[in-house]
Every structure is written in C-alpha cells, then in structure tokens.
Design a protein around this motif. Structure first.
Motif, PDB file in Angstrom:
ATOM      1  N   LEU A 201       0.632  -1.792   0.119  1.00  0.00           N
ATOM      2  CA  LEU A 201       0.008   0.378   0.379  1.00  0.00           C
ATOM      3  C   LEU A 201       1.286   1.594  -0.056  1.00  0.00           C
ATOM      4  N   GLU A 204      -0.080   7.479   1.165  1.00  0.00           N
ATOM      5  CA  GLU A 204      -1.253   8.304   0.896  1.00  0.00           C
ATOM      6  C   GLU A 204      -2.012   8.296   0.073  1.00  0.00           C
ATOM      7  N   ASP A 205      -2.418   6.569  -0.404  1.00  0.00           N
ATOM      8  CA  ASP A 205      -3.944   6.553  -0.016  1.00  0.00           C
ATOM      9  C   ASP A 205      -4.310   6.531   0.936  1.00  0.00           C
ATOM     10  N   PHE A 316      -4.066  -0.112  -5.050  1.00  0.00           N
ATOM     11  CA  PHE A 316      -4.955   0.726  -4.357  1.00  0.00           C
ATOM     12  C   PHE A 316      -5.716   1.187  -3.398  1.00  0.00           C
ATOM     13  N   LYS A 318      -9.933   0.579  -1.635  1.00  0.00           N
ATOM     14  CA  LYS A 318     -10.911   1.772  -1.980  1.00  0.00           C
ATOM     15  C   LYS A 318     -11.676   1.671  -1.615  1.00  0.00           C
ATOM     16  N   GLU A 342     -15.607   6.178   2.066  1.00  0.00           N
ATOM     17  CA  GLU A 342     -14.917   6.893   1.150  1.00  0.00           C
ATOM     18  C   GLU A 342     -15.992   8.184   1.078  1.00  0.00           C
TER      19      GLU A 342
END
Lengths: 364, 364
Positions: A201, A204-205, A316, A318, A342
């Motif tokens: 990972l 920053e994601d 990424f 999610k 999100e």
C-alpha cells in the motif's frame, strides 16, 4: 551474532543494555556522534567503520528518520549484513526498494519493533497470515495520541493542554504533527496491512484524520452517549481491494479498546478461521521497543529471515464498500450520517474547507 | 513434513482441513476407530501402522485424555518423530518425563494449542521469557467457565442453568468437573508458569477453587459494588519461590478482563522490562485450536524445537507472601479479609468443612 548498532538514543541505549544479557548477541560497535563512556565496545561517528567490518553480521538501525537511515540500511544490506530496525518511516517509505534489496542480497530485514513497541504484533500477524486468510487488521497504534485522548477524556483537558503535558513527559516531540495528524499510525497500518494481505500500500492513498480538531465539548457530547474517542487505524480486505483509514473512532466505554489508556497500544487481527485476536501492551518506551529489536536479533540468529516478501500486490485503497455510521461536527452542530468511508472522508474534506475545525469520527 | 494424525475429533478434523491448504504439511495417515470417508489418506485404527511408518516424521496428537495419549506420544518420540499436541493434561501430568524424552531423542515437542486455543500465547511467552525476567503470568484460560459466568452475570442464570446451556452448546462436557472445578485452568497455569519461570510445578501444589459455589445472589451483591466474577489463573515469582492459584477473582466492570465474554480467553504476562502484555482471542473451538497446532507444525518444519527445556527447577508453590484482599460468603454472610493467599485458601478449606457452599474470591 555480532551487531553494529546505529544510534544510541532511547531505543539504541536500551537495546545495548538488553543485549548484554544475551550470550549470543554481542554489540561490537556503536555509531554515535557523541562519546559514550558507558559503552565498552567501539564508539564511532564514522558509519563506514561499522559497515566495512567483516566481523559485524547484523546492523541494528535505531536512529529514526528517513535519512541517512535509508542510506545506511541499504549499504549494510549491500555489504551482506542483516538489518533490524524499529524505523517504521523508512520501511514504509522504501518498502518495495528494501524488500527487493533483501531478496537480492539474501539478508534478513526485520522491523518488529516498528509497530506496537514491545508487543509481538508483526510476528504474530505473520504467523496468523500464513495459516489463515486475514479479514482485517486494526488498532490503537499511537501511544502519544492515546495518552492525549486519555487526558482529554478523563480530565477534560484541551488538545493544547494534553499536547503540552505529553511533551513535558517526553511522549510527544517538539513537532508533534506525525503523531497528532495520524501519520505515524498510518505508517504502522501500512506495515500491518502489507503483511496481513500480501499487498504493498501507499501511505498517501490512505485517508488520515488526526485528533487535532477534537475539543472538550466533543468529548463531553460523546461521553453522554456512552462513547469515547480513540484514534484507530483500520484496514480490511474487500472483494475489489483493500479498504483502509486512520481516524478518530467512537467506541463504547466498556469495550477493550476504550480501556486502553495512556500510551498503551492494542492491535487486533481477524482471520477467517481463527476469528478475532487482540494484542495489548506498551506501544512505546525504551525497554519494550528494545526487547522487540532483540527478539528480531534472536530470530535472525536462529535462521529466520524477514516476514515481508516481494510477492505482494501493489494495491490501491478502495473505501467505497466500507459502510458505516459517521459522526460530524460542522460549524458547531453535530450530525450522524450513514455512508461509505469514501463518502465520509470526502464530506469531511469539503467541511474542512468551510470550517477548518470540522470534526469527524467513525461510530462503532 | 509428513504427519500422522492421532484422533479425528474437533481439533483433529479441523487440523486436517487446515493442513490441506499448506503445501509443506501433508497428513499421511489418520488414527480413527471409525471409518472417515471424507479423508483421502490412510485411515487406520492401528496406531502401530502410523508409528512404524518411516515416512511419517511428525505425530499430531489430538485425542485428548491421559491414556493412551501418553503411550502413543512416547512411542512416537522413541521412534524419532516430532510430537505436536493440544493435550494440556498429558503434558502437564508427564511434564518431566516428556521433556527428558524429547531431550534424549532430539525430537521437537510442542503444545501451543494446549493453552489459549488459537492465541499465540506459549510462543509469545517463550519469546518474552528469553529476553526479560518474567514477573507474573495470569489469565482467563477456561472458555467453558467464562461462558457460564457471562450467562450468570448478564442474565442472572443460576450455575445449574448456565452449565446446562454450556452443555447444550457443546462448550461443557457431560462430566464438567475439569472445567468448573478449575482443574483445566490449573493445567494451563502450570504450562504457562513452567515456561515463564523456568520451573516445574506440580498441579496438586496449586490451590484451586472453581465456580461451583457462585450463586445468583453473589453475582448481584458484587455487581452493586461495580465488580464481576472471573475465574482467573495466576502465578508470580517471589523471592523464595512461585506463588500461584486458580480462583474466582472480582474485577472492576470496566477492565479488559471483565469484558472478556463468553468463551473468550485473555492471557497476560508481566516482564520486568517489557511491562504488561495481554493476548486475547478464542480460547477454544476447532479452527483456532487447529491453527495453533498447524503453526507448531510450520515451526518444526522451519527447524524450531520445543520451547520447554529440562533446565527447569522443581519448585513448590509458596503463597505466604502473596498479600491481598479476599471476599468470602460463609453461612450466608459476606466478609472481606486482608491476608495472604495461603491464609485465604486455608480459611476457605475450613469454611468448606462447615458450610459446603462457602464461597471465596480474590478482590482486585
């Protein structure tokens, strides 16, 4: 095992003392800018003397920070030395590079002390992940913010007062942003999730909200609902990727998490078959952290290598499937909202633009 | 690694399924009286076919009970096979014999699943005890009694009703005495204390009070004081020996221990340097327990041996230095008394002679 010890701060000096009790672990040289009359082996400010010493088979990096720690670690690995570090920042930032280099050079790379201080977390997680499919990892992983939240909840201290107290006691640094903004917790989450799910990972994601916006009034409001704030790091495996965040979470006052006080840490894994397992202990401090560094030394001496492997999937984050209830303060009013993580984090970003003191927390 | 699996009950069958996911672990034969059409390898009722098979390097004993488990385990070790077991009774009862035999034959002897089901407790304790001087070990280690106490506390169930419910759900056996009298917890305490302190304790030396005398009225009385009953196993190192007991303990309702519900377990070690570390998880159940058996297989395959060693000191239990407050019900009246554990248990023995329903609990 002959060790070259880079750094003689809290972790380094405690490691030095612990290692003296272990017949199999000998510290042969210490890298330190200052003289260390209390040290009986070579003390040098010249790292080359350590890295070029063929007698030294293992380097313990206890300097912290990205540079020159990264350069020293890679030079040690290139020289065929095992590397053990408590430095979450360097492993997290150069994860792929360090794993590739460990594979190329065949040395061990271990960082058990980087997450959870003295708690045998990464080793236990590795053990569980070998046998079972990991569903989620989570925890209270930053002792500084947990100490501050304890002071804010128990004594009604303001954020500023709690920070000041933490600084006086040596729990917070002069620049506390890595702790209070959640970045330190996020690095520990990356190191845990990578191991749990076999992924790589990017820091920053992962959406990250710290504790800077929590006010005494917020603490009082949630207390009346039987809840309390904890800064939690969370990651779970979804069908289409990994969901992950670092944010204040409102937990019921009687839960195990709520009762992790002061600088304590709790780390929890959930496996498909083995269920939920939690690990509690001192998340920082010289002795506990040094003990995990020493445990890594003993593991390497016994032939173990790193627990991270290169067969990890770049991945990424999610958060669009992670549903739940969220708590907001926006322009002085409180709201609850049911939505995905999100949506929660994007709402919060919008709120922050309009009201820089906006607050959000996940409701458990 | 080629495994001969002795027993195909809850632990054995779950281990068989888990092992099928592990490329390095192959179950070559299963000892079972009944046919097992679901098993693709040899199923035999004749243990000699397993013990004499030179291809089988490791025996997993999942039968439980003292006999013939002990005879099969020793025969396997004599035949040069590693032994992994979840059987606390056999390891506890024949501790010195099994350790001597493991040393003589050079095989591994591991029993991680014997304490704490799926929790990596004995391995973590071993790791901690190598680096630090252990001060104490303690925990809620019996899922059956914890389930029953949860029912008694949360729903006001009587001991008999709670036991009936536990039996219906398969948490308690037809003869529940090993659980409700505390003997199972005491065996787990012996296995933990031996490892923590490098000693060899005798089960019978440790005072042991179960939960049979706890009545709904007692639960209500202590609830009003903010306390709750937990059956705790405790051992600590004193200057002149080891103090240890198994007894109901009154813990504050907000503590981590109080919130270990149903069949959950918590195990805690305190080290001189590393401080307090706790491990929580499912203390029983097929999957968790089998996962610890499998973890032992992987450890042995990686070259590890047992964590117990023969350089342990035979050691008497001395409770005369362990001071604390105790809670009694005697002839229907409640008393608190400050005294040593030794005095507490002798008082209780006297009470029991006069009032067989006398109750005692340690106050935390």
């Amino acid at each position: 095992m002959n060790v070259g010890l880079l750094g003689f701060g809290t972790v380094g000096s405690h490691f030095y003392l612990l290692a003296q009790q272990q017949p199999g672990v000998k510290v042969k040289a210490v890298l330190s800018r200052r003289p260390r009359p209390e040290v009986s082996c070579l003390v040098t400010a010249d790292v080359a003397r350590i890295l070029s010493d063929p007698d030294i088979d293992t380097v313990v990096e206890a300097m912290g920070g990205l540079h020159p720690a990264y350069e020293y670690i890679t030079a040690a690995m290139e020289a065929g030395k095992h590397v053990i570090t408590a430095n979450k920042q360097v492993v997290c930032t150069y994860y792929n590079e360090l794993l590739a280099l460990a594979e190329k050079t065949g040395v061990a790379l271990r960082c058990t002390a980087a997450v959870g201080g003295g708690i045998p977390w990464l080793t236990s997680l590795r053990r569980a992940a070998r046998m079972d499919k990991m569903v989620s990892v989570e925890g209270i992983v930053n002792g500084t913010t947990n100490f501050m939240l304890s002071a804010m909840v128990r004594r009604g201290a303001s954020f500023a007062d709690a920070l000041h107290e933490a600084q006086l006691l040596g729990y917070a640094e002069a620049d506390p942003s890595a702790d209070v903004e959640g970045y330190d917790a996020r690095r520990k989450l990356v190191l845990s999730a990578n191991l749990a799910f076999g992924v790589s990972l990017m820091e920053e994601d992962i959406p990250c909200v710290g504790i800077t916006n929590i006010q005494p009034r917020d603490v009082a409001v949630v207390r009346d609902k039987g809840l309390t704030f904890k800064l939690m790091a969370y990651a779970c495996r979804e069908a289409r990727g990994i969901s992950a965040y670092v944010a204040p979470v409102l937990v019921q006052q009687h839960t195990t998490e709520a009762n992790v006080e002061d600088t304590g840490n709790i780390l929890t894994l959930v496996g498909e078959h083995i269920g939920r397992q939690s690990f509690l202990g001192a998340g920082a401090g010289g002795w506990p952290t040094a003990s995990n560094v020493l445990a890594d030394c003993l593991a390497v001496a016994a032939g173990e290598r790193g627990y991270y492997t290169r067969d990890c999937t770049p991945c990424f984050v999610k958060n669009e499937l992670l549903d739940g209830q969220w708590f907001y303060r926006f322009k002085g009013e409180y709201y609850f909202r049911q939505c995905t993580a999100e949506a929660a984090f994007s709402t919060y970003a919008v709120h922050l633009m309009e009201d820089p003191e906006a607050l959000m927390a996940k409701v458990r």
